[in-house]
Write a protein that holds these residues in place. Structure first.
Motif, PDB file in Angstrom:
ATOM      1  N   ILE A   1      34.556  36.953  42.432  1.00 43.74           N
ATOM      2  CA  ILE A   1      35.526  37.791  43.142  1.00 43.74           C
ATOM      3  C   ILE A   1      36.915  37.354  42.704  1.00 43.74           C
ATOM      4  N   ASP A   2      37.725  38.348  42.271  1.00 46.23           N
ATOM      5  CA  ASP A   2      39.035  38.041  41.687  1.00 46.23           C
ATOM      6  C   ASP A   2      40.137  38.413  42.669  1.00 46.23           C
ATOM      7  N   PHE A   3      41.037  37.470  42.866  1.00 44.64           N
ATOM      8  CA  PHE A   3      42.137  37.660  43.802  1.00 44.64           C
ATOM      9  C   PHE A   3      43.461  37.616  43.044  1.00 44.64           C
TER      10      PHE A   3
ATOM     11  N   ASP B   1      41.971  38.122  25.549  1.00 46.25           N
ATOM     12  CA  ASP B   1      42.134  36.885  26.332  1.00 46.25           C
ATOM     13  C   ASP B   1      40.800  36.427  26.891  1.00 46.25           C
ATOM     14  N   LYS B   2      40.023  37.411  27.356  1.00 49.89           N
ATOM     15  CA  LYS B   2      38.819  37.048  28.086  1.00 49.89           C
ATOM     16  C   LYS B   2      37.720  36.521  27.174  1.00 49.89           C
ATOM     17  N   TYR B   3      37.599  37.115  25.996  1.00 46.05           N
ATOM     18  CA  TYR B   3      36.391  36.825  25.218  1.00 46.05           C
ATOM     19  C   TYR B   3      36.602  36.362  23.796  1.00 46.05           C
TER      20      TYR B   3
ATOM     21  N   ASN C   1      41.385  41.670  44.459  1.00 47.22           N
ATOM     22  CA  ASN C   1      41.573  42.587  43.329  1.00 47.22           C
ATOM     23  C   ASN C   1      40.275  43.296  42.984  1.00 47.22           C
ATOM     24  N   GLU C   2      39.243  42.535  42.617  1.00 47.19           N
ATOM     25  CA  GLU C   2      37.983  43.196  42.261  1.00 47.19           C
ATOM     26  C   GLU C   2      36.830  42.222  42.358  1.00 47.19           C
ATOM     27  N   ILE C   3      35.620  42.795  42.364  1.00 42.18           N
ATOM     28  CA  ILE C   3      34.407  41.975  42.387  1.00 42.18           C
ATOM     29  C   ILE C   3      33.600  42.305  41.140  1.00 42.18           C
TER      30      ILE C   3
HETATM   31 MG    MG Z   1      39.146  41.694  36.248  1.00 38.27          MG
END
Ligand code: MG
Ligand code: ADP
Length: 419
Positions: free
Chosen positions: A339-341, A275-277, A353-355
């Motif tokens: 930064i992911d929420f 999905d991401k890349y 969630n994460e940075i």
């Molecule tokens: Mg992530």
């Protein structure tokens, strides 16, 4: 400062699963650098950890055949200088024989633009190397990078600062090995299914699974230990909405970007590496509508389906942007981060969630709609890096007294050890 263009070492590749993603991020950046002010010098870290430079490394097509690329590139060693820059010196040991006919190549690097994702490029190791070699670099420091890489420590630090995180349990491999049943009991006592299992210091969804029962949990933890010796088990957020925010700046000033909502492909519960890349149709969703991007060229993180800006109320947007800036400061970040929420859609609860301290594509696709074109984003990264470097060097680092020349040391050898 002289009017010579600054030599920007564009560091790409790396010993991490995100090698190819890093190549794309970094070459996007090299192409966006203002050539009147900067000369990009590629610094390629091959998958086996050897370092190269040379013009072919600036062309994405060359990366189709990594072995041929290494043949065409120049192996180098990094050489520290006492002048706040690095030299790349051709590595004769690693080079082909014909290279002995001319003097070894030597190239100056004034600032390292770190475009590595995951592993040593993002966990503080390369940052430490830059500090040891006294060259400016464009990411968070050793501490912020290491903290941001570790999903367990990140959550603990956020929780302590009153930033909400999902409930979680973490184990080291040695704790798991001898008492699996106890560890599974601990997860089931503290957490409710469904659960998400992750290696603590990976990225790109590698080794992550969502599970419903004890047997699947056991298998998922075993699998996650293939990637790291620390694993986190956390409650799944369902129904989930993911929102990301980039932040740009340093300790003095930090600015949030517009928000993005990444859109996973239908069947997946978690956003996958694919999905991401790995979009192949070159279609990108921007400004809430589908917009065609150029052909099917690789776009790295910029290729993922997303809604920018995310469709949220002004109040919610402000809340997330404020929280993102607080986290940026808490982690002592510098440069650009993402930064992911997560939002639990049934309760509206927001979670950190994460940075990502070196975000895919440097998050340029969030800065352009925030009024900062990619070239300007890179300008800011370079000037933050140089300012931090000046500040570090402005502090006392050594004393001008040679203790070993002091009289009191005479006879040290002869002294009886004290008990
Ligand atoms: Mg992530
Ligand atoms: N607690 C959770 N609940 C639901 N989905 C999650 C949870 N944690 C992660 N995910 C899903 O897995 C994806 C990857 O997890 P993340 O923690 O961001 O790791 P990575 O560093 O690999 O990106 C997230 O983007 C999200 O889709």
């Amino acid at each position: 400062m002289s009017s010579d263009p600054l030599h920007v070492g564009v560091v790409l590749g790396g010993v991490a699963p995100e090698h190819e993603v890093s190549v794309i991020s970094a070459l996007q950046a090299a192409a966006a650098l203002d050539r009147d002010r900067y000369t990009p010098v590629p610094v390629y870290v091959a998958k086996d950890g050897t370092w190269y430079t040379g013009e072919p490394l600036l062309e994405v097509e060359q990366y189709r055949d990594l072995e041929a690329l290494r043949e065409a590139a120049t192996p180098v060693a990094l050489v520290p200088t006492p002048h706040g820059h690095l030299d790349l010196l051709e590595d004769r040991e690693a080079g082909a024989l014909q290279r002995f006919k001319r003097p070894p190549l030597q190239t100056r690097i004034d600032v390292m633009l770190l475009g590595l994702h995951g592993g040593p490029g993002e966990n503080g190791s390369i940052q430490g190397l830059c500090e040891t070699f006294d060259v400016p670099y464009t990411s968070a420091g050793v501490f912020g990078s290491a903290l941001g890489m570790d999903k367990v420590m990140s959550k603990r630090v956020c929780r302590e600062a009153g930033i909400p995180v999902v409930d979680f349990v973490a184990f080291r491999e040695n704790e798991w090995g001898y008492r699996e049943e106890d560890a599974l009991d601990q997860c089931e006592a503290a957490l409710d299914y469904p659960l998400v299992v992750k290696p603590a210091r990976c990225g790109s969804s590698i080794g992550i699974s969502q599970v419903e029962g004890r047997e699947a949990l056991d298998a998922a933890i075993e699998d996650a230990f293939r990637y790291d010796d620390k694993v986190v088990v956390e409650e799944a957020v369902e129904p989930l909405r993911e929102i990301n925010c980039s932040v740009l700046g340093d300790a003095q000033e930090a600015t949030p970007s517009v928000l993005e909502e990444p859109v996973p492909s239908d069947e997946d519960e978690v956003l996958t590496f694919r999905d991401k890349y790995m979009r192949e149709d070159g279609e990108a969703v921007k400004d809430g509508s589908a917009a065609k991007s150029a052909g099917s060229s690789p776009e790295g993180m910029a290729a993922q389906d997303r809604i920018v800006p995310a469709d949220l109320s002004g109040k919610r947007t402000d809340e997330i942007q404020d929280m993102a800036v607080r986290i940026f400061r808490l982690f002592e970040c510098a440069g650009v981060v993402r930064i992911d929420f997560m939002i639990d859609e049934s309760t509206g609860q927001l979670y950190f969630n994460e940075i990502n301290t070196i975000p895919g594509s440097f998050s340029f696709y969030l800065w352009e709609p925030s009024g900062v074109p990619f070239g300007e984003l890179l300008d800011r990264l370079v000037s933050i890096a140089r300012r931090r470097h000046r500040e570090r060097n402005g502090r006392v680092q050594t004393y001008d007294v040679n203790l070993l020349a002091e009289k009191s040391l005479q006879g040290f050898k002869a002294e009886e050890p004290t008990q």
